[in-house]
Enzyme design. Structure first.
Site, short mmCIF file in Angstrom:
data_model
loop_
_atom_site.label_atom_id
_atom_site.label_comp_id
_atom_site.label_asym_id
_atom_site.label_seq_id
_atom_site.Cartn_x
_atom_site.Cartn_y
_atom_site.Cartn_z
N TYR A 130 0.85 -1.20 0.00
CA TYR A 130 0.00 0.00 0.00
C TYR A 130 0.89 1.24 0.00
O TYR A 130 1.90 1.27 0.72
CB TYR A 130 -0.85 0.06 1.27
CG TYR A 130 -1.96 -0.96 1.38
CD1 TYR A 130 -3.26 -0.66 0.99
CD2 TYR A 130 -1.72 -2.21 1.94
CE1 TYR A 130 -4.28 -1.58 1.13
CE2 TYR A 130 -2.75 -3.14 2.09
CZ TYR A 130 -4.02 -2.82 1.69
OH TYR A 130 -5.03 -3.73 1.84
N TYR A 169 0.14 -10.11 1.33
CA TYR A 169 1.25 -9.44 2.02
C TYR A 169 1.36 -9.92 3.47
O TYR A 169 0.38 -10.37 4.05
CB TYR A 169 1.11 -7.92 1.95
CG TYR A 169 -0.17 -7.36 2.53
CD1 TYR A 169 -0.29 -7.10 3.89
CD2 TYR A 169 -1.25 -7.07 1.71
CE1 TYR A 169 -1.46 -6.57 4.41
CE2 TYR A 169 -2.43 -6.54 2.23
CZ TYR A 169 -2.52 -6.30 3.58
OH TYR A 169 -3.68 -5.79 4.09
N ARG A 179 -1.75 -11.98 4.85
CA ARG A 179 -3.15 -11.73 4.49
C ARG A 179 -3.44 -12.31 3.11
O ARG A 179 -2.66 -12.11 2.17
CB ARG A 179 -3.45 -10.22 4.41
CG ARG A 179 -3.47 -9.40 5.67
CD ARG A 179 -4.59 -9.64 6.66
NE ARG A 179 -5.83 -10.29 6.27
CZ ARG A 179 -6.94 -9.69 5.84
NH1 ARG A 179 -6.97 -8.40 5.69
NH2 ARG A 179 -8.02 -10.37 5.57
N HIS A 182 -7.06 -9.38 -1.03
CA HIS A 182 -8.39 -8.86 -0.68
C HIS A 182 -8.55 -7.43 -1.15
O HIS A 182 -7.57 -6.71 -1.36
CB HIS A 182 -8.63 -8.94 0.83
CG HIS A 182 -7.66 -8.10 1.62
ND1 HIS A 182 -6.40 -8.55 1.96
CD2 HIS A 182 -7.75 -6.84 2.12
CE1 HIS A 182 -5.76 -7.60 2.63
NE2 HIS A 182 -6.55 -6.55 2.73
N HIS A 184 -10.83 -4.05 0.10
CA HIS A 184 -11.72 -3.50 1.13
C HIS A 184 -12.91 -2.83 0.46
O HIS A 184 -12.73 -2.08 -0.51
CB HIS A 184 -10.99 -2.46 1.98
CG HIS A 184 -9.86 -3.03 2.78
ND1 HIS A 184 -10.01 -3.49 4.07
CD2 HIS A 184 -8.55 -3.22 2.48
CE1 HIS A 184 -8.85 -3.93 4.52
NE2 HIS A 184 -7.93 -3.78 3.58
#
Lengths: 268, 189
Positions: A130, A169, A179, A182, A184
């Site tokens: 991110y 990640y 994780r 995905h 959000h």
């Protein structure tokens, strides 16, 4: 501009001058049904370590459904820009990664579409990174990918995003924690009671069975609802794979008769 | 057809990427009726540590007690410039902040009137479902008979009422304690 006192005085006086609509007909306000049992995670879920110091320790207090809960913020196209739905077209160049189409419908628990409602998404780039100061994962950021999108559903509750497939990640919840891929999702629906933030997962992801966030959802059926499905219909030849992801928000209480009527009408 | 509601999941630590664009800390456009007030507070966890990665949203009626929503059909002034929605991410000190007006009263259950209140939704990393709470106003005589406040154990009611800064009458403080002593009342809605 009036003073606080004047405003208070007027506000206190106004409803008295006009009787409140619920006076005399107490049951006219149709609330939104609570989510079905087993669909929602508990606030305290120790395998997800951050819940331990953040989850309230006292029981939640039941809030009646009043006008405050059955109304909620509504948003229009004035806040949405042309490229907001296309996360691959927000910079000068193409982002690295596998282009995908994420589309679906926003429905309520009665099976009705939720039209013209705001859908906000955010996600990591293809490398699982991110562009955020708190993300210290040693993977490259992508100058052509921010990972943020938004759109409104159409009159049938449909939405569509163009993006790239997010990478998995690591995180520091436990040893060797990763994780699953995905995206959000944040949704408003028509009322304060229909607000929902969730995550969309990808089919066949081997990390799901190790993920405390995914596993915090009590039932297998409710967990599966958060896994998107591969979709030929929305796959674009030579361009992008399609994934379908429907989101179900709380639906209004219905009288048994309304329910029967709708089933009958559907059969026609 | 009955469908199961989708599960809630946390916003995670990188919520700002998706949600900052709609940050709305000042709800009061020029010409909106009512005295502007500020409401600010700090979110703290079970250790008393500040929570720098939370997001607070508010939903409220205007000063006349009217919600900007089609289901509020009461004959009260609706102001195009007052939407009633706010969104504030907490800063490194765990602080959120809004500039708004005190809402008017709105109907409660069974023909009652509720005391002026602001509806609150709180998201953060470590919160698998969002929290719901309310902000009430100090010294409002309607608080004593408010149907929601009355449903809260007396010892905990105070956590829902903002406090006034003595030197600044239009500056209110409402802190959120997630866990432990003075834990804020959260609702199941």
């Amino acid at each position: 501009m009036s003073t606080l006192k004047q405003a208070q005085k007027r506000a206190a006086k106004a409803p008295a001058a006009r009787p409140a609509p619920s006076a005399g007909k107490p049951n006219t306000l149709m609330s939104y049904r609570p989510p079905d049992r087993g669909t929602q995670p508990d606030l305290l879920f120790p395998p997800y370590a951050s819940t331990v110091k953040r989850a309230p320790s006292q029981a939640l207090v039941r809030l009646p459904s009043t006008l405050s809960e059955v109304t909620g913020p509504l948003f229009g196209y004035d806040r949405i820009h042309a490229n907001d739905y296309d996360l691959t077209a927000q910079h000068n160049g193409d982002p690295i990664g596998e282009r995908i189409i994420v589309s679906g419908r926003v429905l309520d628990a009665n099976g009705r579409p939720v039209p013209h409602t705001l859908v906000e998404i955010w996600q990591a780039n293809a490398a699982g990174r991110y562009p955020h100061p708190r993300d210290q994962h040693d993977a490259p950021t992508d100058p052509n990918f921010t990972g943020c999108g938004r759109t409104l559903t159409d009159s049938e509750g449909r939405y569509r995003f163009v993006t790239i497939r997010p990478g998995e990640y690591p995180w520091r919840n436990h040893y060797n924690a990763w994780r699953p891929a995905h995206i959000h999702f944040s949704l408003f629906g028509p009322a304060f009671q229909t607000r929902l933030v969730t995550q969309m997962y990808f089919p066949g992801d081997p990390l799901l069975e190790y993920d405390p966030m995914y596993l915090s959802i009590p039932t297998e059926r409710a967990r599966k609802r958060l896994i998107s499905t591969f979709d030929w219909e929305t796959t674009i030849p030579e361009m992008a794979l399609g994934y379908r992801f429907d989101v179900v928000l709380r639906g209004r209480e219905e009288t048994p008769m309304e329910n029967d009527m709708r089933h009958l009408l559907k059969g026609l | 057809m009955s469908l199961e509601t989708s599960a809630s999941q946390t916003v995670g630590p990188y919520l700002h990427i998706g949600l900052t664009w709609l940050v709305t800390e000042n709800l009061v456009a020029p010409g909106v009726d009512g005295q502007p007030i500020t409401i600010s507070g700090v979110v703290t966890d079970g250790d008393g540590a500040v929570v720098p990665d939370a997001l607070v949203e508010i939903w409220q009626a205007n000063t006349h007690g009217r919600y900007a929503h089609p289901e509020d059909t009461r004959d009260l002034p609706l102001e195009a410039a007052f939407k009633g929605f706010g969104r504030s991410p907490t800063d490194k000190d765990g602080r959120f902040r809004f500039t708004t007006v005190k809402p008017g009263r709105v109907p409660g259950p069974d023909g009652t009137l509720q005391a002026p209140h602001i509806n609150v939704t709180i998201f953060m990393r470590g919160m698998l479902r969002h929290l719901v709470s309310r902000i009430y106003f100090p010294d409002d005589p309607a608080n004593a008979k408010d149907p929601v406040l009355s449903s809260v154990p007396a010892a905990r009611r105070g956590t829902l009422v903002a406090t006034r800064t003595p030197s600044k009458p239009h500056a209110l403080t409402w802190n959120v304690r997630l866990q432990g002593d003075g834990e804020t009342v959260f609702f199941d809605t």
